[in-house]
Design a protein around this motif. Structure first.
Motif, mmCIF file in Angstrom:
data_model
loop_
_atom_site.group_PDB
_atom_site.id
_atom_site.type_symbol
_atom_site.label_atom_id
_atom_site.label_comp_id
_atom_site.label_asym_id
_atom_site.label_seq_id
_atom_site.Cartn_x
_atom_site.Cartn_y
_atom_site.Cartn_z
ATOM 1 N N HIS A 114 0.855 -1.190 0.000
ATOM 2 C CA HIS A 114 0.000 0.000 0.000
ATOM 3 C C HIS A 114 0.892 1.243 0.000
ATOM 4 C CE1 HIS A 114 -3.645 -2.325 1.079
ATOM 5 N NE2 HIS A 114 -2.793 -3.079 1.754
ATOM 6 N N PRO A 115 1.025 1.935 -1.129
ATOM 7 C CA PRO A 115 1.911 3.109 -1.186
ATOM 8 C C PRO A 115 1.606 4.174 -0.134
ATOM 9 C CG PRO A 115 1.228 2.494 -3.391
ATOM 10 C CD PRO A 115 0.442 1.639 -2.443
ATOM 11 N N VAL A 116 0.338 4.390 0.182
ATOM 12 C CA VAL A 116 -0.003 5.383 1.199
ATOM 13 C C VAL A 116 0.558 4.956 2.556
ATOM 14 C CG1 VAL A 116 -1.918 6.423 2.475
ATOM 15 C CG2 VAL A 116 -2.052 6.209 -0.005
ATOM 16 N N ALA A 117 0.452 3.674 2.859
ATOM 17 C CA ALA A 117 0.989 3.166 4.126
ATOM 18 C C ALA A 117 2.507 3.292 4.144
ATOM 19 C CB ALA A 117 0.568 1.711 4.341
ATOM 20 N N VAL A 118 3.153 2.969 3.046
ATOM 21 C CA VAL A 118 4.613 3.086 2.967
ATOM 22 C C VAL A 118 5.027 4.541 3.203
ATOM 23 C CG1 VAL A 118 6.610 2.920 1.419
ATOM 24 C CG2 VAL A 118 4.930 1.072 1.486
ATOM 25 N N ALA A 119 4.356 5.467 2.555
ATOM 26 C CA ALA A 119 4.706 6.885 2.696
ATOM 27 C C ALA A 119 4.505 7.367 4.133
ATOM 28 C CB ALA A 119 3.863 7.729 1.734
ATOM 29 N N ARG A 120 3.372 7.047 4.732
ATOM 30 C CA ARG A 120 3.096 7.502 6.102
ATOM 31 C C ARG A 120 4.037 6.844 7.114
ATOM 32 N NH1 ARG A 120 -1.160 10.581 7.174
ATOM 33 N NH2 ARG A 120 -2.732 10.882 5.563
ATOM 34 N N LEU A 121 4.258 5.541 6.970
ATOM 35 C CA LEU A 121 5.143 4.847 7.905
ATOM 36 C C LEU A 121 6.585 5.323 7.755
ATOM 37 C CD1 LEU A 121 3.588 1.291 7.698
ATOM 38 C CD2 LEU A 121 3.578 2.821 9.689
#
Length: 193
Positions: A114-121
């Motif tokens: 999940h790119p959004v999860a990668v970016a936020r994490l």
């Protein structure tokens, strides 16, 4: 002044003071680094006759590297950064902060899809690296990290409308929904999805 009945201390004042102390400590460390760099630059000169204090833009860019936004990296840099992020997420975040997923607090074991999860994490991890170092932020850094970075990140990721909304964990199975690909300005022409 403590005997004065009109003297009230605002509730958030102590947190604000702690934040300011952390910022002053961080700025002091940065000032010391810059001062050391300036002292060193004044002592030497380049072979081409340029004074060391007159760095070219390329030299300055090479010297002051800040962590890049992970989604803008290409392989192999992306893979290396994701590998390091995965070690932190699986070694620190998951065992220390994530209870069993539920309908109200979702988590996907394939978060890296999940790119959004990668970016936020990744952003949360960068903040953790900075704010858990007492030399750069004092002793209030971990509290600031929890309040300003971890809690908002987890609220967004684990929300019912977050990136894991289609990923469910049943009694005997785990359903993982890959996010759809949206055309992006970040993707280069001719690059495979």
């Amino acid at each position: 002044m403590s005997d004065d009945p009109n003297f009230d201390v605002p509730v958030g004042l102590f947190e604000d003071v702690a934040d300011l102390k952390a910022k002053v400590t961080q700025l002091t460390a940065l000032l010391e680094q810059l001062t050391e760099h300036a002292d060193h630059a004044g002592e030497t000169a380049d072979e081409d006759g340029t004074a060391a204090g007159e760095e070219t833009a390329a030299d300055a860019a090479d010297e002051w590297q800040y962590p890049p936004f992970i989604l803008l990296l290409d392989s192999p840099e992306y893979d290396d950064e994701l590998r390091a992020l995965t070690e932190w997420v699986e070694g620190v975040l998951v065992p220390g902060y994530l209870a069993e997923p539920s309908a109200d607090a979702r988590w996907c074991h394939l978060w890296f899809d999940h790119p959004v999860a990668v970016a936020r994490l990744h952003a949360c991890w960068l903040a953790w690296q900075e704010l858990t170092d007492p030399a750069s932020c004092g002793y209030t850094g971990p509290s600031v990290w929890h309040r300003d970075h971890l809690d908002p990140c987890m609220r967004e990721l684990r929300a019912s409308s977050g990136p894991f909304q289609g990923c469910t964990k049943g009694e005997n199975q785990i359903n993982h929904r890959l996010p759809g690909l949206v055309p992006s300005a970040w993707r280069r022409t001719g690059e495979a999805p």
